[in-house]
Structure formats: C-alpha cells, structure tokens
Write a protein that holds these residues in place. Structure first.
Motif, PDB file in Angstrom:
ATOM      1  N   VAL A 239       0.822  -1.207   0.000  1.00 29.93           N
ATOM      2  CA  VAL A 239       0.000   0.000   0.000  1.00 29.93           C
ATOM      3  C   VAL A 239       0.859   1.261   0.000  1.00 29.93           C
ATOM      4  O   VAL A 239       0.772   2.073  -0.919  1.00 29.93           O
ATOM      5  N   THR A 240       1.666   1.452   1.031  1.00 27.67           N
ATOM      6  CA  THR A 240       2.441   2.696   1.124  1.00 27.67           C
ATOM      7  C   THR A 240       3.765   2.634   0.391  1.00 27.67           C
ATOM      8  O   THR A 240       4.269   3.654  -0.046  1.00 27.67           O
ATOM      9  N   GLY A 241       4.345   1.453   0.287  1.00 29.03           N
ATOM     10  CA  GLY A 241       5.655   1.303  -0.339  1.00 29.03           C
ATOM     11  C   GLY A 241       6.747   1.393   0.714  1.00 29.03           C
ATOM     12  O   GLY A 241       6.732   2.285   1.561  1.00 29.03           O
ATOM     13  N   GLU A 242       7.683   0.459   0.679  1.00 30.34           N
ATOM     14  CA  GLU A 242       8.714   0.404   1.710  1.00 30.34           C
ATOM     15  C   GLU A 242       9.643   1.615   1.688  1.00 30.34           C
ATOM     16  O   GLU A 242      10.194   1.981   2.710  1.00 30.34           O
ATOM     17  N   GLY A 243       9.809   2.234   0.548  1.00 28.03           N
ATOM     18  CA  GLY A 243      10.691   3.397   0.460  1.00 28.03           C
ATOM     19  C   GLY A 243       9.993   4.731   0.656  1.00 28.03           C
ATOM     20  O   GLY A 243      10.616   5.781   0.525  1.00 28.03           O
ATOM     21  N   ALA A 244       8.726   4.721   1.005  1.00 29.20           N
ATOM     22  CA  ALA A 244       7.956   5.964   1.098  1.00 29.20           C
ATOM     23  C   ALA A 244       8.523   6.924   2.134  1.00 29.20           C
ATOM     24  O   ALA A 244       8.607   8.130   1.885  1.00 29.20           O
ATOM     25  N   ALA A 245       8.933   6.427   3.285  1.00 33.20           N
ATOM     26  CA  ALA A 245       9.452   7.310   4.338  1.00 33.20           C
ATOM     27  C   ALA A 245      10.753   7.977   3.893  1.00 33.20           C
ATOM     28  O   ALA A 245      10.964   9.167   4.145  1.00 33.20           O
ATOM     29  N   VAL A 246      11.611   7.234   3.218  1.00 35.94           N
ATOM     30  CA  VAL A 246      12.870   7.821   2.718  1.00 35.94           C
ATOM     31  C   VAL A 246      12.566   8.917   1.710  1.00 35.94           C
ATOM     32  O   VAL A 246      13.153  10.006   1.763  1.00 35.94           O
ATOM     33  N   HIS A 247      11.657   8.661   0.804  1.00 34.55           N
ATOM     34  CA  HIS A 247      11.332   9.657  -0.221  1.00 34.55           C
ATOM     35  C   HIS A 247      10.671  10.903   0.369  1.00 34.55           C
ATOM     36  O   HIS A 247      10.954  12.022  -0.073  1.00 34.55           O
ATOM     37  N   ARG A 248       9.802  10.721   1.377  1.00 28.50           N
ATOM     38  CA  ARG A 248       9.220  11.884   2.052  1.00 28.50           C
ATOM     39  C   ARG A 248      10.309  12.688   2.762  1.00 28.50           C
ATOM     40  O   ARG A 248      10.315  13.914   2.718  1.00 28.50           O
ATOM     41  N   PHE A 249      11.229  11.995   3.412  1.00 28.39           N
ATOM     42  CA  PHE A 249      12.330  12.665   4.100  1.00 28.39           C
ATOM     43  C   PHE A 249      13.176  13.459   3.101  1.00 28.39           C
ATOM     44  O   PHE A 249      13.506  14.625   3.342  1.00 28.39           O
ATOM     45  N   LEU A 250      13.548  12.838   1.990  1.00 25.75           N
ATOM     46  CA  LEU A 250      14.386  13.522   0.995  1.00 25.75           C
ATOM     47  C   LEU A 250      13.675  14.731   0.401  1.00 25.75           C
ATOM     48  O   LEU A 250      14.305  15.769   0.170  1.00 25.75           O
ATOM     49  N   ALA A 251      12.384  14.618   0.167  1.00 24.43           N
ATOM     50  CA  ALA A 251      11.629  15.763  -0.361  1.00 24.43           C
ATOM     51  C   ALA A 251      11.629  16.910   0.650  1.00 24.43           C
ATOM     52  O   ALA A 251      11.813  18.076   0.283  1.00 24.43           O
ATOM     53  N   ALA A 252      11.429  16.588   1.929  1.00 24.64           N
ATOM     54  CA  ALA A 252      11.443  17.626   2.971  1.00 24.64           C
ATOM     55  C   ALA A 252      12.827  18.245   3.093  1.00 24.64           C
ATOM     56  O   ALA A 252      12.958  19.475   3.239  1.00 24.64           O
ATOM     57  N   LEU A 253      13.866  17.427   3.028  1.00 24.67           N
ATOM     58  CA  LEU A 253      15.232  17.955   3.119  1.00 24.67           C
ATOM     59  C   LEU A 253      15.551  18.847   1.919  1.00 24.67           C
ATOM     60  O   LEU A 253      16.134  19.935   2.077  1.00 24.67           O
ATOM     61  N   ALA A 254      15.168  18.434   0.727  1.00 25.60           N
ATOM     62  CA  ALA A 254      15.403  19.259  -0.460  1.00 25.60           C
ATOM     63  C   ALA A 254      14.713  20.602  -0.320  1.00 25.60           C
ATOM     64  O   ALA A 254      15.288  21.654  -0.654  1.00 25.60           O
ATOM     65  N   HIS A 255      13.477  20.591   0.181  1.00 23.71           N
ATOM     66  CA  HIS A 255      12.743  21.844   0.389  1.00 23.71           C
ATOM     67  C   HIS A 255      13.448  22.711   1.429  1.00 23.71           C
ATOM     68  O   HIS A 255      13.593  23.914   1.243  1.00 23.71           O
ATOM     69  N   ARG A 256      13.899  22.102   2.510  1.00 24.68           N
ATOM     70  CA  ARG A 256      14.605  22.848   3.569  1.00 24.68           C
ATOM     71  C   ARG A 256      15.899  23.458   3.044  1.00 24.68           C
ATOM     72  O   ARG A 256      16.214  24.613   3.325  1.00 24.68           O
ATOM     73  N   MET A 257      16.657  22.707   2.261  1.00 20.29           N
ATOM     74  CA  MET A 257      17.946  23.202   1.764  1.00 20.29           C
ATOM     75  C   MET A 257      17.760  24.245   0.659  1.00 20.29           C
ATOM     76  O   MET A 257      18.633  25.084   0.463  1.00 20.29           O
ATOM     77  N   ALA A 258      16.625  24.224  -0.023  1.00 19.23           N
ATOM     78  CA  ALA A 258      16.369  25.213  -1.064  1.00 19.23           C
ATOM     79  C   ALA A 258      15.907  26.541  -0.467  1.00 19.23           C
ATOM     80  O   ALA A 258      16.011  27.577  -1.107  1.00 19.23           O
ATOM     81  N   GLY A 259      15.400  26.486   0.785  1.00 17.84           N
ATOM     82  CA  GLY A 259      14.812  27.671   1.393  1.00 17.84           C
ATOM     83  C   GLY A 259      15.734  28.533   2.122  1.00 17.84           C
ATOM     84  O   GLY A 259      16.781  28.862   2.200  1.00 17.84           O
TER      85      GLY A 259
END
Length: 174
Positions: free
Chosen positions: A154-174
């Motif tokens: 359902v959620t995918g085993e890598g979903a938490a890593v991908h959410r984390f990376l998206a949040a980190l990319a947003h944080r580093m871009a800001g």
C-alpha cells in the motif's frame, strides 16, 4: 425494504469487504520477509558539512519535517550515543546515533524494542561539484504481518525515505 434495513445491509457488506481486505493484506504480509532495504538520494547545492548540520540538529526537525511535531532530546546511551524521541501523527519513536563520521556518514537506528518495526537509516554525504550528493539507505524490519503487507503493497517500503528527501530538499532550497 426500509431505508434502515438497506443501510444495515450496506454496512454489513462494507464491513465484510473491509475484513476480507485486511485478511488478504495480512496473509500477503506473512509471505514477505521481515527485513527490507530501500533508499534514495539527491544532489544538493550545499557542502557536506552544511547538510550534516541539518541532519544532526534534531531539535530543528519539526521546522522542516512535516511528519515530526516535536522532538525531545534524551539522555545518551551508556556508550555515549545521542538519543532523541520524535513525536508525530503516528505516535512517538525513540532513535539513537549508531555511527557518526562527520560530515560523511551517519547511521541512526530505532531504539524502541516495543514497536512493530525497527531498523536503521544510513546517510552518506560526498562532495559533488560545488555541493554534495546524499544517499539514504533504510534497512528496515517490520515484525507484524499486517503492517508488513501495508508497508509493501500500500504505502511502499521506500515511502518514508522519499518523504524525508523531499522535505530535506525543500529545507535546503529555502
């Protein structure tokens, strides 16, 4: 048939369908291995040292990670390893630093044996042009078959890593 009988019949059908779906996911989860490996990566404009600071400043996690509402620093382990508790919409989890080689390699692990899951995340930072490349590898364990089935199908085993990376990319871009 009155409206109430139709509603009752519909509710029974939905309940039976939901129970059947849960039983199917549970049975599928029993056939999956407890352990999994997933990961992801990204390139950032900042140096490994600058990204390291963000990855290790746990008190600031709630400011840039949408899944973390509060962080509490806990006493270090007997071996002197840092520990903290993250609170979010799915409850709380205690983590600890397993390995630390600033600013290139960080391994964090779940330090709560009572959870239905466990494992580690390995962060590797390397210079890339004017910035750095980050890879994150999750070595996870999901003990309960229902959670394992949901995580895999359902959620995918890598979903938490991908959410984390998206949040980190947003944080580093800001």
């Amino acid at each position: 048939m009155s409206g109430w009988r139709w509603a009752g019949a519909a509710a029974a059908v939905l309940a039976a369908g939901a129970a059947g779906a849960l039983a199917t996911v549970w049975a599928a989860g029993r056939r999956l291995p407890v352990e999994h490996v997933s990961g992801g990566g990204l390139e950032l404009a900042q140096s490994p040292g600058a990204v390291w600071e963000v990855l290790t400043d746990v008190e600031l996690f709630p400011a840039w990670r949408p899944d973390v509402a509060h962080v509490e620093r806990l006493p270090a382990t007997a071996a002197g390893r840092p520990r903290w508790r993250e609170d979010g919409r799915h409850g709380h989890t205690v983590y600890e630093v397993v390995e630390s080689e600033a600013p290139h390699r960080l391994v964090t692990g779940i330090a709560d044996p009572d959870l239905p899951y466990g494992g580690t995340w390995t962060f590797v930072l390397s210079a890339a042009g004017d910035g750095c490349a980050l890879t994150v590898t999750e070595r996870g364990e999901v003990y309960h078959p229902l959670y394992r089935g949901v995580s895999h199908y359902v959620t995918g085993e890598g979903a938490a890593v991908h959410r984390f990376l998206a949040a980190l990319a947003h944080r580093m871009a800001g």
